[in-house]
Design an enzyme around this catalytic site. Structure first.
Site, PDB file in Angstrom:
ATOM      1  N   SER A   9       0.850  -1.199   0.000  1.00  0.00           N
ATOM      2  CA  SER A   9       0.000   0.000   0.000  1.00  0.00           C
ATOM      3  C   SER A   9       0.879   1.239   0.000  1.00  0.00           C
ATOM      4  O   SER A   9       2.013   1.212   0.501  1.00  0.00           O
ATOM      5  CB  SER A   9      -0.891   0.010   1.242  1.00  0.00           C
ATOM      6  OG  SER A   9      -1.561   1.251   1.392  1.00  0.00           O
ATOM      7  N   TYR A  59      -1.332  -0.520  10.432  1.00  0.00           N
ATOM      8  CA  TYR A  59      -1.571  -0.878   9.033  1.00  0.00           C
ATOM      9  C   TYR A  59      -0.396  -0.422   8.164  1.00  0.00           C
ATOM     10  O   TYR A  59       0.140  -1.187   7.349  1.00  0.00           O
ATOM     11  CB  TYR A  59      -2.864  -0.243   8.538  1.00  0.00           C
ATOM     12  CG  TYR A  59      -3.143  -0.490   7.073  1.00  0.00           C
ATOM     13  CD1 TYR A  59      -3.606  -1.725   6.638  1.00  0.00           C
ATOM     14  CD2 TYR A  59      -2.934   0.520   6.121  1.00  0.00           C
ATOM     15  CE1 TYR A  59      -3.866  -1.958   5.295  1.00  0.00           C
ATOM     16  CE2 TYR A  59      -3.190   0.293   4.778  1.00  0.00           C
ATOM     17  CZ  TYR A  59      -3.655  -0.945   4.376  1.00  0.00           C
ATOM     18  OH  TYR A  59      -3.893  -1.173   3.035  1.00  0.00           O
TER      19      TYR A  59
END
Length: 317
Positions: free
Chosen positions: A190, A203
């Protein structure tokens, strides 16, 4: 002295100008020209093996990878948590690609080490035929400060899902790939793992691990004929918490994103955001993080903090 400073300044400008021109050429080549010229790996993809394993395969990017790989004539192992959704996706892909075989394996990657004996048992008869692994499965925690995460168990779950799943499956399938001297591993990270990710600390950290692991693995196994790619998407129209599911020019559908990643960048870029707008975001975020990190950090905390507050207010209403 003044002359020397002036020459040095012009030298810096020439170097930066050359770098900018190279970056522009690299962007257009990797995004548009390479596939048109046949410089990617798609025409040779079946040479890696007849089977592909895709984790998190029932929604979003994982499902789109499974569909695209099946359309290229590969047999697919769909790995995800829900047996019902696995059956639905399997039936959908089978209707579109009747010549291929599909195997489904239902496991919950948040369960940690307990699931891997089952995965090994289900996949062991295919080890010599599996040529492609797409480590896509992932999860997010609520957007908040780390002290406000409601349960400590959630940290175990996100590390098991985002990190351990990738490492364990890579370790499981690599020996057979190395023996054959060919293999393809695609790890979905990501943009949140490439810079600051306040309010999404855990995350972002797990996705930074994905990127680091992938780049080092690519160097480690290049001489063994194994291709490793780190994919760094921005927002994609998926069902992950915090996303609306609506697409736009800057938020592509999963299908559009995977077409850019698989059909254009495979074999061209080891580390990429794949989709044109996300590539621009990656370039400029890393550029700004390098030159003005403190300013970017403060702005990021402020913007994400406001978004989190708005989301919490909407939830309470």
């Amino acid at each position: 002295m003044v002359f020397c400073v002036e020459v040095f300044g012009w030298g810096i400008m020439v170097v930066m100008g050359a770098k900018l021109l190279f970056n522009c050429y690299d962007f257009f080549y990797a995004t548009y020209l390479a596939a048109a010229l046949g410089h990617n790996l798609v025409p040779k993809i079946k040479q890696f093996g007849s089977w592909a394993v895709v984790t998190g395969a029932t929604d979003g990017i994982g499902k789109a990878y499974a569909q695209q790989l099946a359309a290229l004539g590969l047999n697919i192992v769909l790995v995800s948590r829900s047996p019902v959704k696995l059956k639905q996706v399997s039936d959908e892909i089978s209707r579109q690609n009747r010549a291929i075989q599909i195997l489904t394996v239902a496991v919950d990657f948040t369960d940690g080490n307990a699931i891997y004996p089952k995965l090994k048992k289900e996949l062991s008869h295919l080890f010599g035929q599996i040529g492609i692994l797409v480590n896509n499965v992932g999860m997010k925690l609520p957007t908040c400060q780390i002290a406000d995460v409601p349960s400590g168990d959630q940290f175990n779950e996100i590390i098991n899902c985002n990190v351990m799943s990738m490492v364990r499956l890579t370790n499981m399938l690599l020996p057979a790939m190395r023996k054959k001297k060919r293999g393809l591993i695609i790890n979905i990270g990501s943009l949140a793992g490439t810079g600051f990710a306040p309010m999404r600390t855990t995350y972002g950290a797990t996705k930074a691990f994905v990127d680091k692991f992938s780049c080092d693995l690519a160097a480690e196994y290049r001489s063994d004929g194994i291709v490793v790619q780190s994919i760094l998407p921005g927002y994609v129209a998926t069902k992950l918490p915090g996303l609306s599911g609506k697409s736009s020019f800057d938020v592509p559908t999963a299908k559009t994103y995977v077409e850019a990643a698989l059909l254009r960048s495979l074999g061209v870029e080891t580390r990429t955001s794949a989709y044109w707008f996300h590539k621009i975001l990656l370039y400029w975020t890393e550029f700004l993080y390098f030159f003005v990190p403190n300013l970017v950090q403060k702005l990021t905390v402020s913007i994400i903090g406001r978004k989190a507050q708005m989301a919490n207010l909407q939830t309470r209403m």
